[in-house]
Scaffold this motif. Structure first.
Motif, short mmCIF file in Angstrom:
data_model
loop_
_atom_site.label_atom_id
_atom_site.label_comp_id
_atom_site.label_asym_id
_atom_site.label_seq_id
_atom_site.Cartn_x
_atom_site.Cartn_y
_atom_site.Cartn_z
N SER A 92 5.94 -1.77 -6.41
CA SER A 92 4.91 -2.42 -7.23
C SER A 92 4.29 -3.59 -6.48
O SER A 92 3.09 -3.85 -6.61
CB SER A 92 5.48 -2.86 -8.57
OG SER A 92 6.53 -3.77 -8.40
N LEU A 93 5.07 -4.31 -5.68
CA LEU A 93 4.50 -5.39 -4.88
C LEU A 93 3.59 -4.83 -3.81
O LEU A 93 2.48 -5.32 -3.60
CB LEU A 93 5.61 -6.24 -4.24
CG LEU A 93 5.14 -7.39 -3.35
CD1 LEU A 93 4.26 -8.37 -4.12
CD2 LEU A 93 6.33 -8.11 -2.72
N LYS A 94 4.02 -3.76 -3.15
CA LYS A 94 3.18 -3.11 -2.13
C LYS A 94 1.87 -2.63 -2.74
O LYS A 94 0.80 -2.75 -2.14
CB LYS A 94 3.92 -1.94 -1.49
CG LYS A 94 5.06 -2.36 -0.59
CD LYS A 94 5.78 -1.13 -0.07
CE LYS A 94 7.06 -1.50 0.64
NZ LYS A 94 7.85 -0.30 1.00
N GLU A 95 1.96 -2.07 -3.94
CA GLU A 95 0.77 -1.59 -4.63
C GLU A 95 -0.16 -2.75 -4.97
O GLU A 95 -1.38 -2.66 -4.84
CB GLU A 95 1.19 -0.86 -5.91
CG GLU A 95 0.09 -0.10 -6.59
CD GLU A 95 0.59 0.67 -7.80
OE1 GLU A 95 0.02 0.47 -8.89
OE2 GLU A 95 1.57 1.43 -7.65
N ALA A 96 0.41 -3.88 -5.37
CA ALA A 96 -0.38 -5.04 -5.75
C ALA A 96 -1.13 -5.65 -4.56
O ALA A 96 -2.25 -6.14 -4.73
CB ALA A 96 0.51 -6.10 -6.40
N VAL A 97 -0.54 -5.62 -3.38
CA VAL A 97 -1.20 -6.22 -2.22
C VAL A 97 -2.10 -5.24 -1.48
O VAL A 97 -2.83 -5.63 -0.57
CB VAL A 97 -0.18 -6.85 -1.24
CG1 VAL A 97 0.61 -7.95 -1.92
CG2 VAL A 97 0.73 -5.82 -0.62
N GLY A 98 -2.04 -3.98 -1.84
CA GLY A 98 -2.91 -2.98 -1.22
C GLY A 98 -2.57 -2.76 0.24
O GLY A 98 -1.41 -2.61 0.60
N GLN A 99 -3.61 -2.76 1.07
CA GLN A 99 -3.44 -2.46 2.49
C GLN A 99 -2.95 -3.66 3.30
O GLN A 99 -2.62 -3.52 4.48
CB GLN A 99 -4.77 -1.96 3.08
CG GLN A 99 -5.25 -0.66 2.47
CD GLN A 99 -4.28 0.48 2.72
OE1 GLN A 99 -3.78 0.65 3.82
NE2 GLN A 99 -3.98 1.24 1.68
N GLU A 100 -2.93 -4.83 2.70
CA GLU A 100 -2.53 -6.02 3.46
C GLU A 100 -1.03 -6.00 3.74
O GLU A 100 -0.23 -5.59 2.90
CB GLU A 100 -2.88 -7.29 2.69
CG GLU A 100 -4.36 -7.61 2.73
CD GLU A 100 -4.63 -9.05 2.36
OE1 GLU A 100 -4.27 -9.93 3.15
OE2 GLU A 100 -5.19 -9.26 1.28
N SER A 101 -0.70 -6.47 4.93
CA SER A 101 0.72 -6.52 5.28
C SER A 101 1.33 -7.82 4.74
O SER A 101 0.69 -8.86 4.69
CB SER A 101 0.91 -6.42 6.79
OG SER A 101 0.17 -7.41 7.45
N ILE A 102 2.57 -7.70 4.30
CA ILE A 102 3.29 -8.85 3.78
C ILE A 102 4.60 -8.99 4.53
O ILE A 102 5.09 -8.05 5.15
CB ILE A 102 3.56 -8.73 2.26
CG1 ILE A 102 4.27 -7.42 1.93
CG2 ILE A 102 2.29 -8.89 1.47
CD1 ILE A 102 4.68 -7.30 0.48
N GLN A 103 5.13 -10.18 4.47
CA GLN A 103 6.43 -10.43 5.09
C GLN A 103 7.32 -11.19 4.11
O GLN A 103 6.83 -11.84 3.20
CB GLN A 103 6.27 -11.21 6.39
CG GLN A 103 5.69 -12.60 6.21
CD GLN A 103 5.49 -13.31 7.53
OE1 GLN A 103 5.96 -12.87 8.57
NE2 GLN A 103 4.77 -14.42 7.50
N LEU A 104 8.61 -11.09 4.36
CA LEU A 104 9.58 -11.79 3.54
C LEU A 104 10.17 -12.91 4.39
O LEU A 104 10.57 -12.68 5.54
CB LEU A 104 10.68 -10.83 3.08
CG LEU A 104 11.57 -11.30 1.95
CD1 LEU A 104 10.76 -11.43 0.67
CD2 LEU A 104 12.71 -10.32 1.73
N LEU A 105 10.20 -14.09 3.83
CA LEU A 105 10.79 -15.23 4.52
C LEU A 105 12.04 -15.63 3.75
O LEU A 105 12.02 -15.76 2.53
CB LEU A 105 9.82 -16.40 4.57
CG LEU A 105 8.46 -16.12 5.21
CD1 LEU A 105 7.54 -17.31 5.03
CD2 LEU A 105 8.63 -15.77 6.67
N VAL A 106 13.13 -15.82 4.48
CA VAL A 106 14.40 -16.22 3.86
C VAL A 106 14.86 -17.49 4.54
O VAL A 106 14.82 -17.61 5.77
CB VAL A 106 15.47 -15.10 4.04
CG1 VAL A 106 16.81 -15.56 3.53
CG2 VAL A 106 15.03 -13.84 3.32
N ASN A 107 15.27 -18.45 3.73
CA ASN A 107 15.71 -19.72 4.29
C ASN A 107 17.00 -20.19 3.61
O ASN A 107 17.10 -20.17 2.39
CB ASN A 107 14.62 -20.78 4.12
CG ASN A 107 15.06 -22.13 4.65
OD1 ASN A 107 15.62 -22.93 3.90
ND2 ASN A 107 14.84 -22.36 5.92
#
Length: 167
Positions: free
Chosen positions: A130-145
């Motif tokens: 659902s997150l991938k669908e929401a952002v469409g073609q844009e690439s996303i990354q996960l940051l963990v700290n």
């Protein structure tokens, strides 16, 4: 005579009840102290997980424009607009406080954080369809700290409060 004897029995029962009440109150206090000590020996480590877009340049170039003539005003206007665009693209973050009661678990968690295993495991949880669908073609990354000071303080507390067993 009966009244005096009966009164003494009642008085003894009263004192006995007070003694039991006191004993249980003392036991409750001791349990509370043990619980507080156990709580203090648990160390909370704050884990921050944030999903964000990888690239902002195209969106900023398309949406940020200033017609101000004064260079300082123009710079402030561009900054303000950029800030608004970036805030609108905020995918959010989650902050988790994880309690550790054993040093081996804390160390394993830290090792997984440092070698990237934690990040990889969390990708499957946070980067959903659902997150991938929401952002469409844009690439996303996960940051963990995870803060190294939290880890070091947790190690110190656990070493002080939870003597390690020698097997």
């Amino acid at each position: 005579m009966y009244y005096h004897h009966h009164h003494q029995q009642q008085q003894k029962m009263f004192y006995f009840a007070l003694l039991i009440k006191y004993f249980y109150r003392l036991t409750d206090l001791q349990q509370e102290q043990k619980k507080n000590k156990a709580e203090k020996s648990l160390k909370r480590i704050r884990l921050r997980v944030r999903a964000e877009y990888c690239h902002h340049d195209t969106i900023l170039n398309e949406n940020v424009l200033s017609i101000k003539q004064d260079p300082l005003e123009k710079q402030f206007d561009l900054f303000s607009q950029s800030n608004t665009v970036l805030k609108s693209r905020d995918l959010g973050s989650i902050i988790c406080d994880i309690k550790f009661s054993e040093l081996s678990y804390l160390d394993a968690f830290w090792t997984d954080y440092m070698n990237g295993s934690l990040l990889e495991a969390l990708k499957g949880v946070f980067i959903t369809d659902s997150l991938k669908e929401a952002v469409g073609q844009e690439s996303i990354q996960l940051l963990v700290n995870v803060d190294e000071d939290d880890y070091e303080e947790g190690r110190r507390l656990l070493l002080e409060n939870c003597p390690q067993r020698s097997d």
